[in-house]
Design a protein around this motif. Sequence first.
Motif, PDB file in Angstrom:
ATOM      1  N   VAL A   7       2.800  15.073  -3.944  1.00  0.00           N
ATOM      2  CA  VAL A   7       3.193  14.998  -5.352  1.00  0.00           C
ATOM      3  C   VAL A   7       2.048  15.534  -6.207  1.00  0.00           C
ATOM      4  N   VAL A   8       2.370  16.468  -7.093  1.00  0.00           N
ATOM      5  CA  VAL A   8       1.413  16.937  -8.093  1.00  0.00           C
ATOM      6  C   VAL A   8       1.990  16.567  -9.460  1.00  0.00           C
ATOM      7  N   THR A   9       1.258  15.774 -10.209  1.00  0.00           N
ATOM      8  CA  THR A   9       1.771  15.227 -11.457  1.00  0.00           C
ATOM      9  C   THR A   9       0.804  15.481 -12.614  1.00  0.00           C
ATOM     10  N   PRO A  10       1.319  15.724 -13.818  1.00  0.00           N
ATOM     11  CA  PRO A  10       0.427  15.896 -14.961  1.00  0.00           C
ATOM     12  C   PRO A  10      -0.218  14.591 -15.423  1.00  0.00           C
ATOM     13  N   SER A  11       0.340  13.455 -15.003  1.00  0.00           N
ATOM     14  CA  SER A  11      -0.227  12.166 -15.410  1.00  0.00           C
ATOM     15  C   SER A  11       0.229  11.081 -14.454  1.00  0.00           C
ATOM     16  N   VAL A  12      -0.523  10.019 -14.406  1.00  0.00           N
ATOM     17  CA  VAL A  12      -0.132   8.818 -13.660  1.00  0.00           C
ATOM     18  C   VAL A  12      -0.256   7.646 -14.639  1.00  0.00           C
ATOM     19  N   GLY A  13       0.521   7.733 -15.704  1.00  0.00           N
ATOM     20  CA  GLY A  13       0.496   6.690 -16.721  1.00  0.00           C
ATOM     21  C   GLY A  13       1.542   5.640 -16.465  1.00  0.00           C
ATOM     22  N   CYS A  14       2.169   5.165 -17.538  1.00  0.00           N
ATOM     23  CA  CYS A  14       3.096   4.043 -17.438  1.00  0.00           C
ATOM     24  C   CYS A  14       4.522   4.430 -17.835  1.00  0.00           C
ATOM     25  N   GLY A  15       4.808   5.734 -17.902  1.00  0.00           N
ATOM     26  CA  GLY A  15       6.131   6.176 -18.310  1.00  0.00           C
ATOM     27  C   GLY A  15       7.130   6.204 -17.174  1.00  0.00           C
ATOM     28  N   GLY A  16       8.371   6.584 -17.514  1.00  0.00           N
ATOM     29  CA  GLY A  16       9.435   6.601 -16.526  1.00  0.00           C
ATOM     30  C   GLY A  16       9.205   7.593 -15.407  1.00  0.00           C
ATOM     31  N   ALA A  17       8.648   8.768 -15.727  1.00  0.00           N
ATOM     32  CA  ALA A  17       8.411   9.775 -14.690  1.00  0.00           C
ATOM     33  C   ALA A  17       7.359   9.295 -13.702  1.00  0.00           C
ATOM     34  N   GLU A  18       6.326   8.640 -14.216  1.00  0.00           N
ATOM     35  CA  GLU A  18       5.274   8.128 -13.327  1.00  0.00           C
ATOM     36  C   GLU A  18       5.813   7.013 -12.429  1.00  0.00           C
ATOM     37  N   GLN A  19       6.669   6.159 -12.986  1.00  0.00           N
ATOM     38  CA  GLN A  19       7.272   5.105 -12.170  1.00  0.00           C
ATOM     39  C   GLN A  19       8.215   5.703 -11.134  1.00  0.00           C
ATOM     40  N   TRP A  20       8.872   6.803 -11.489  1.00  0.00           N
ATOM     41  CA  TRP A  20       9.736   7.518 -10.538  1.00  0.00           C
ATOM     42  C   TRP A  20       8.917   7.991  -9.332  1.00  0.00           C
ATOM     43  N   ILE A  21       7.734   8.534  -9.570  1.00  0.00           N
ATOM     44  CA  ILE A  21       6.874   8.966  -8.474  1.00  0.00           C
ATOM     45  C   ILE A  21       6.514   7.787  -7.585  1.00  0.00           C
ATOM     46  N   LEU A  22       6.110   6.699  -8.220  1.00  0.00           N
ATOM     47  CA  LEU A  22       5.721   5.507  -7.477  1.00  0.00           C
ATOM     48  C   LEU A  22       6.865   5.008  -6.605  1.00  0.00           C
ATOM     49  N   ASP A  23       8.068   4.948  -7.158  1.00  0.00           N
ATOM     50  CA  ASP A  23       9.226   4.488  -6.393  1.00  0.00           C
ATOM     51  C   ASP A  23       9.561   5.453  -5.264  1.00  0.00           C
ATOM     52  N   LEU A  24       9.458   6.746  -5.545  1.00  0.00           N
ATOM     53  CA  LEU A  24       9.746   7.751  -4.524  1.00  0.00           C
ATOM     54  C   LEU A  24       8.840   7.563  -3.316  1.00  0.00           C
ATOM     55  N   VAL A  25       7.565   7.340  -3.578  1.00  0.00           N
ATOM     56  CA  VAL A  25       6.611   7.126  -2.490  1.00  0.00           C
ATOM     57  C   VAL A  25       6.889   5.813  -1.777  1.00  0.00           C
ATOM     58  N   ARG A  26       7.066   4.754  -2.547  1.00  0.00           N
ATOM     59  CA  ARG A  26       7.203   3.417  -1.968  1.00  0.00           C
ATOM     60  C   ARG A  26       8.438   3.288  -1.072  1.00  0.00           C
ATOM     61  N   PHE A  27       9.554   3.859  -1.518  1.00  0.00           N
ATOM     62  CA  PHE A  27      10.810   3.621  -0.811  1.00  0.00           C
ATOM     63  C   PHE A  27      11.123   4.658   0.267  1.00  0.00           C
ATOM     64  N   THR A  28      10.252   5.639   0.466  1.00  0.00           N
ATOM     65  CA  THR A  28      10.510   6.638   1.517  1.00  0.00           C
ATOM     66  C   THR A  28       9.379   6.705   2.541  1.00  0.00           C
ATOM     67  N   ARG A  29       8.443   5.776   2.470  1.00  0.00           N
ATOM     68  CA  ARG A  29       7.285   5.832   3.371  1.00  0.00           C
ATOM     69  C   ARG A  29       7.652   5.754   4.835  1.00  0.00           C
ATOM     70  N   SER A  30       8.788   5.141   5.143  1.00  0.00           N
ATOM     71  CA  SER A  30       9.159   4.993   6.552  1.00  0.00           C
ATOM     72  C   SER A  30       9.571   6.320   7.192  1.00  0.00           C
ATOM     73  N   TRP A  31       9.942   7.302   6.375  1.00  0.00           N
ATOM     74  CA  TRP A  31      10.380   8.574   6.964  1.00  0.00           C
ATOM     75  C   TRP A  31       9.736   9.809   6.343  1.00  0.00           C
ATOM     76  N   ILE A  32       8.820   9.613   5.397  1.00  0.00           N
ATOM     77  CA  ILE A  32       8.053  10.725   4.843  1.00  0.00           C
ATOM     78  C   ILE A  32       6.572  10.357   4.855  1.00  0.00           C
ATOM     79  N   GLU A  33       5.726  11.270   5.294  1.00  0.00           N
ATOM     80  CA  GLU A  33       4.276  11.070   5.225  1.00  0.00           C
ATOM     81  C   GLU A  33       3.782  11.637   3.897  1.00  0.00           C
ATOM     82  N   TRP A  34       3.301  10.772   3.021  1.00  0.00           N
ATOM     83  CA  TRP A  34       2.855  11.184   1.697  1.00  0.00           C
ATOM     84  C   TRP A  34       1.352  11.417   1.681  1.00  0.00           C
TER      85      TRP A  34
END
Length: 323
Positions: A7-34
């Motif tokens: 993931v390459v992101t312009p920010s890791v703040g507290c907005g919806g897009a940043e939370q989307w990144i966090l959820d994407l990583v958290r919920f796919t760790r079992s089948w994606i190496e991040w």
Amino acid sequence: MKPRALVVTPSVGCGGAEQWILDLVRFTRSWIEWLPVCCVGRLPPQNKLADFMDAGVTVMIGIDGLPKLLAQNPDVIVTWGGAADWMSNVALRAPVIWSSRTVSPAERSNYLALRQFKPIYTAVSRSCMQQFLPEDIPNVTVIHNGIDCNRLGITVPRSELRASYGIRDDKFVVGYLGRLDPEKRPDLLAHALTLLPENFVGFFVGNSKDFDKDVARLMGIAGDRLTIAPWTRQPGNYLNAFDCYVSVSIAEGMSRAVLEAMYCKVPCILTSLGYLDEIKEIAGQFWVELGLYPTPTRIAQAILTVAEMPKNELETQTQYGHR
């Protein structure tokens, strides 16, 4: 073998897009190496860095570290926002997935700037597709925005949380959860508060690049009719303290905060953005619409309408969620 993703992101703040990144990583760790998330923009809040650590991924700050991450040969790169700013400075060997998240003019500029790199296009709603040129629209995959319901548990009683901010139980609390900077137009809601009877008060919860400056501006409009709290990791407690939720933004592709408010059964008063039609198709309408450019008077009228709704009508307006 797991695919390797970056993931390459312009920010890791507290907005919806940043939370989307966090959820994407958290919920796919079992089948994606991040690989470590690369933040090419400003320094993120420490509490958000801790969230990523809890999810099992580190955050690398600064574009200088990007070549090192690319040297680890990711199979795919996920990004959003002004990605062309960094894509033009590195050698890209993996396909890039770019997510369109708003309907703002800035998003259109982002898209046009990165189009030369031929990314894979996604969008959080069909309404976001208005950003794209006609020849690209058939290649856009719509993946509706979603929420992590685990964030929305209620751990502090409603009366207790309100009391901690000096808000009495007999007050009607007009809530807003999100960024406080002018782009989201919270000033309109602050002006609307001044037109309401004295038992109506505002409770804004959020963050911004210039938090102190934005708080001062909003308090200057609404005075003691408004309470402002900083961004929270437990939005469910604050949504539970609201009597209604108001969003007057005109740039949302599919607002995460709105979805969270709907899930928490908070009566919602919203600007008439296109993504609401998509929710309506799936679940029906259970919110009050303001049009796209409401005045403070129109917003105040809508708040009074919700406050005066009979209980059975109000329950219809909030038919989904867990409140």
